[in-house]
Scaffold this motif. Structure first.
Motif, mmCIF file in Angstrom:
data_model
loop_
_atom_site.group_PDB
_atom_site.id
_atom_site.type_symbol
_atom_site.label_atom_id
_atom_site.label_comp_id
_atom_site.label_asym_id
_atom_site.label_seq_id
_atom_site.Cartn_x
_atom_site.Cartn_y
_atom_site.Cartn_z
ATOM 1 N N ASP A 86 39.489 6.712 66.817
ATOM 2 C CA ASP A 86 38.483 7.839 66.492
ATOM 3 C C ASP A 86 38.829 8.444 64.945
ATOM 4 O O ASP A 86 38.476 9.333 64.637
ATOM 5 C CB ASP A 86 38.738 9.097 67.322
ATOM 6 C CG ASP A 86 37.958 8.464 68.775
ATOM 7 O OD1 ASP A 86 37.206 7.782 68.668
ATOM 8 O OD2 ASP A 86 38.719 9.004 69.735
ATOM 9 N N ASP A 88 37.857 8.025 61.964
ATOM 10 C CA ASP A 88 36.340 8.367 61.190
ATOM 11 C C ASP A 88 36.158 9.833 61.806
ATOM 12 O O ASP A 88 35.338 10.403 60.851
ATOM 13 C CB ASP A 88 35.393 7.538 61.342
ATOM 14 C CG ASP A 88 34.815 7.423 62.802
ATOM 15 O OD1 ASP A 88 35.904 7.323 63.937
ATOM 16 O OD2 ASP A 88 33.698 6.865 62.985
ATOM 17 N N GLN A 89 36.262 10.582 62.714
ATOM 18 C CA GLN A 89 36.008 11.784 62.905
ATOM 19 C C GLN A 89 36.938 12.834 62.181
ATOM 20 O O GLN A 89 36.617 13.810 62.084
ATOM 21 C CB GLN A 89 36.423 12.138 64.573
ATOM 22 C CG GLN A 89 35.110 11.212 65.278
ATOM 23 C CD GLN A 89 35.285 11.692 66.815
ATOM 24 O OE1 GLN A 89 35.884 12.608 67.299
ATOM 25 N NE2 GLN A 89 35.017 10.554 67.540
ATOM 26 N N LYS A 92 37.448 12.003 56.261
ATOM 27 C CA LYS A 92 36.411 11.930 55.882
ATOM 28 C C LYS A 92 36.126 11.558 54.332
ATOM 29 O O LYS A 92 35.213 11.609 53.753
ATOM 30 C CB LYS A 92 35.522 13.489 55.842
ATOM 31 C CG LYS A 92 35.559 13.940 57.156
ATOM 32 C CD LYS A 92 34.505 13.171 58.035
ATOM 33 C CE LYS A 92 34.327 13.630 59.312
ATOM 34 N NZ LYS A 92 33.263 12.717 60.219
ATOM 35 N N GLU A 94 37.677 8.407 51.237
ATOM 36 C CA GLU A 94 38.534 6.883 51.247
ATOM 37 C C GLU A 94 39.898 7.115 51.127
ATOM 38 O O GLU A 94 40.590 8.148 50.696
ATOM 39 C CB GLU A 94 37.923 6.447 49.927
ATOM 40 C CG GLU A 94 36.340 5.874 49.879
ATOM 41 C CD GLU A 94 36.011 5.189 48.949
ATOM 42 O OE1 GLU A 94 36.659 5.679 47.832
ATOM 43 O OE2 GLU A 94 35.206 4.177 49.018
ATOM 44 N N LYS A 125 37.232 0.582 61.554
ATOM 45 C CA LYS A 125 37.149 2.025 60.963
ATOM 46 C C LYS A 125 38.003 2.051 59.745
ATOM 47 O O LYS A 125 37.495 2.474 58.911
ATOM 48 C CB LYS A 125 37.419 3.031 61.887
ATOM 49 C CG LYS A 125 36.081 2.797 63.062
ATOM 50 C CD LYS A 125 36.413 4.218 63.903
ATOM 51 C CE LYS A 125 35.114 4.115 64.802
ATOM 52 N NZ LYS A 125 34.994 5.275 65.940
ATOM 53 N N GLY A 126 39.462 1.551 60.009
ATOM 54 C CA GLY A 126 40.012 1.606 58.857
ATOM 55 C C GLY A 126 39.800 0.971 57.633
ATOM 56 O O GLY A 126 39.596 1.393 56.742
ATOM 57 N N SER A 128 36.781 0.270 56.932
ATOM 58 C CA SER A 128 35.584 0.850 56.459
ATOM 59 C C SER A 128 35.763 2.217 55.363
ATOM 60 O O SER A 128 35.285 2.718 54.499
ATOM 61 C CB SER A 128 34.410 0.945 57.183
ATOM 62 O OG SER A 128 34.757 2.024 58.215
ATOM 63 N N LEU A 129 37.151 2.663 55.872
ATOM 64 C CA LEU A 129 37.596 3.954 54.918
ATOM 65 C C LEU A 129 38.169 3.218 53.778
ATOM 66 O O LEU A 129 38.500 4.433 52.897
ATOM 67 C CB LEU A 129 38.459 4.670 55.857
ATOM 68 C CG LEU A 129 37.943 5.614 56.902
ATOM 69 C CD1 LEU A 129 39.064 6.100 57.823
ATOM 70 C CD2 LEU A 129 37.211 6.628 56.389
#
Ligand code: SAM
Length: 189
Positions: A86, A88-89, A92, A94, A125-126, A128-129
């Motif tokens: 989770d 990405d919650q 916010k 990069e 998710k990592g 994409s961050l």
């Protein structure tokens, strides 16, 4: 063992991270545990940076908080009691560096382990961050029962990442007994 350059996967992961993570950057420790990687990255990001650290065990947060406070590094961190899947919650912006150190909490309950399905969601998710030229490392322990499935799932996922988007490296100590940890490092192009 005397100090050398090829010591262990966790050492190599830190070497990679220290080459990209700078003062003012954002970093993620996806598996806080005893806080060693959180502390390591909090030192690198300086007072203007931030390390978001995740763990599902309150014990990990409690112990990491004490260590960070003792080293006056707590203000550089956000300790989050949630699964890395989770992230990405909570994150916010990069990130320049993201570290995964899979498996169970050393000196903790060996039944609470990272698991293939949530680990893959978190890696996705990592990635994409990550900012351009940012680095994500994964240290994989495959000597415990769930570790073998997790290793296979992680390797098959990272092997198939588009080479136009990521450089992906895999390292293994091939002459060591007892399933030494493996290292994956992915760099966003
Ligand atoms: C090998 S330990 C991490 C060691 C840590 N990096 C250190 O420096 O001590 C793995 C940690 O992942 C945690 N963990 C398991 N599942 C998780 C999840 N879904 N999200 C975040 N942490 C998780 C475990 O509770 C354990 O503390």
């Amino acid at each position: 063992m005397s100090a050398g350059h090829l010591i262990k996967a966790t050492h190599l992961a830190k070497n990679f991270i220290s080459s990209v993570l700078k003062a003012g950057d954002v970093a993620v420790d996806a598996t806080m545990g005893n806080g060693n990687d959180t502390i390591f990255m909090a030192e690198l990001v300086g007072d203007t940076g931030k390390v978001y650290a995740f763990d599902i065990q309150q014990k990990a947060l409690d112990e990491t908080k004490i260590k960070l406070s003792n080293q006056s590094l707590l203000h550089r961190t956000e300790l989050i009691h949630a699964g890395h899947e989770d992230m990405d919650q909570y994150v916010k912006t990069e990130a320049a560096a993201i570290m995964f150190n899979l498996g169970y909490l050393p000196k903790g309950d060996h039944h609470i382990v990272t698991r293939a399905q949530t680990t893959i969601r978190a890696i996705e998710k990592g990635l994409s961050l990550l900012k351009t030229n940012g680095l994500l490392t994964i240290t994989i322990y495959h000597g415990h029962p769930e570790g073998l499935d997790e290793k296979e799932a992680v390797l098959s996922y990272v092997k198939n990442l588009d080479q136009k988007l990521f450089n992906v490296l895999y390292m293994e100590f091939i002459n060591q007994a007892n399933n030494p940890p493996l290292l994956v490092a992915a760099e966003k192009k």
